[in-house]
Structure formats: C-alpha cells, structure tokens
Design an enzyme around this catalytic site. Sequence first.
Site: not given
Length: 302
Positions: A181, A177-178, A122, A174
Amino acid sequence: MELAMIGLGKMGGNMAQRLLMGGHRVVGVNHSPEVTRQLAVEHGLLPAFSTAEAVAALTAPRLIWVMVPAGAATEAVINELTGLLAPGDTIIDGGNTFYKDDIRRAGALESKGIHYVDAGTSGGVWGLAEGYSLMIGGDEEVVERLRPIFETLAPEADKGWGRVGPVGAGHFVKMIHNGIEYGLMQAYAEGFEIMHAKKEFGLDLEQISQIWRYGSVVRSWLLDLTADALAKDQNLSHIEGWVADSGEGRWTAAEAIDLDVPAPVITLALQQRFISRQDESYAAKLVAAMRNEFGGHAIKSK
C-alpha cells in the site's frame, strides 16, 4: 454466535455494527463509556464497562475480539484477559500487531488452554458497508469454528477472507499488504505531482483521475479515493504534507532485509514518509553545501 469486542474505535465500532446486523450477539466495551452507550442505543450492542464485565456476559466457550492499538495497549488487554479466561476460550487480535508478538502471546496462552487467532484486517471506515478483508492466522480447527464471524465481516461469505497459515501468518500477510500500500500510494502521489507541476498544460487532475478509474491498468480503490480528494480541492490547500506511518512499512522493510529480498519501492516509499515530517532537511542543506564547495554551485540563503 456471540462475542465480546474490546475496543470500539472507528473500525472496532463499525465491525461491531456489521456483526450485529448479521445477527450475532455482541458485547462491547470501550475506554469511552459514551461510545459504548451510543452503540448500545443505536445498534443494539450489549454494553459493558470493563473487560471483566464483558467476559462475564458471555457463555463458555467465550470469544473475545481485541481491537485496540497495537503494542502496549494490546499487550495490556491480553494480559488482563489471560487472568479472566478459561481453557477453550479464544482471543482474536484484529489490530495491526507485529506478527512475532502474536507467536509469543499464542505460546503463552497455549499453556493455559486458551486459543489465539490473529486477524489482519483491512477496510478502514468503508468496511461497515463494503465488508472487511481478513487475513487469518491460527489453528485450522479453531478458525473453522469461527467461520460465521469471518463470513459476516467479509465482503461476501466466500470472498475477501481466509486462513493464510498458523498463528502469526495473518498479521505477517497484513504487514506485507500495508507495505505494498505504501508503494502504491507513493507512485500515485509522485505521478500526480509531476502533472500538477506541468502548469503550461493546465491539467485538470480530478478529470484525469476520473479517466483512469475506468479501463486503465492503474485503476484501483486507492485511485477512487484519490479522485474523491481531488474533487474537493485539486491543490489540497487544506492539507499539510505530513504523512504518518503505522509501523507496518518499517516492519516490512526490516523483514525484507532479514530475508535478503530486495524491496526498493516499499523501502523508498517509507523513507518518503519520513521526509514529509521534516520542516527543513539538514541532509538537504549539507548536500547543497557540498555542491557549493566542490563546484561553486549556487546555494539559497535564508
């Protein structure tokens, strides 16, 4: 250390530059030879014009960082590398690969003695200057051997990166994480839309975003970027309200279902992106028709 970077798009090219500035020897290959030549001239990248040429330019044990779009493109590159590499070599996949594909690929490569590491990455276009957040999955000994690479790419040698678990764990983290987001972006978007609609107050949204950036509990890098966008045009008149998704929000929602974990914010944020792509919603029209049928509520006709 030396490595080959396969894929020199915006993020891959910036990562190659950061590694070169950190004193690493980087061989690069891209589907566009012009991009490869430009990075060679401007930043000292060692150019290669095929995957085989890039591998041949390295000394064993070789390290290959793959930075191409997830899915078929990554699969094709790794399949090609499988026939070019030898026991002791290592592949790092830094794209947005689905974590179960990592586990499958690592299993196939293990029988050939080739190491596989997944690096959730990221940082976007800001990573060259600010450093990248790296979520690493792989064998602990292999990851430790690659520490100089990760320390160079990260914001600081001991911050912003780490091994989070075995192969697959990096891209799994990840993915989540997204998903987070998605929820954060949607919350900001909805809040600013409510303020934008309150015309009688004449709110200056760029001013408000700047106020929130300092001391507020909702301050964040996403808010910093929001402030930058609003400073250019508060009405966002130059932007169409069409929002893409890279796939990780879908995977996060599906994983939540598989694990029986409620994730309404992330899931609804994903659904809002789908809504943004409809010029006209058939479902909305049907809801209006039903309201008219049962209650005589007004409908808007074309």
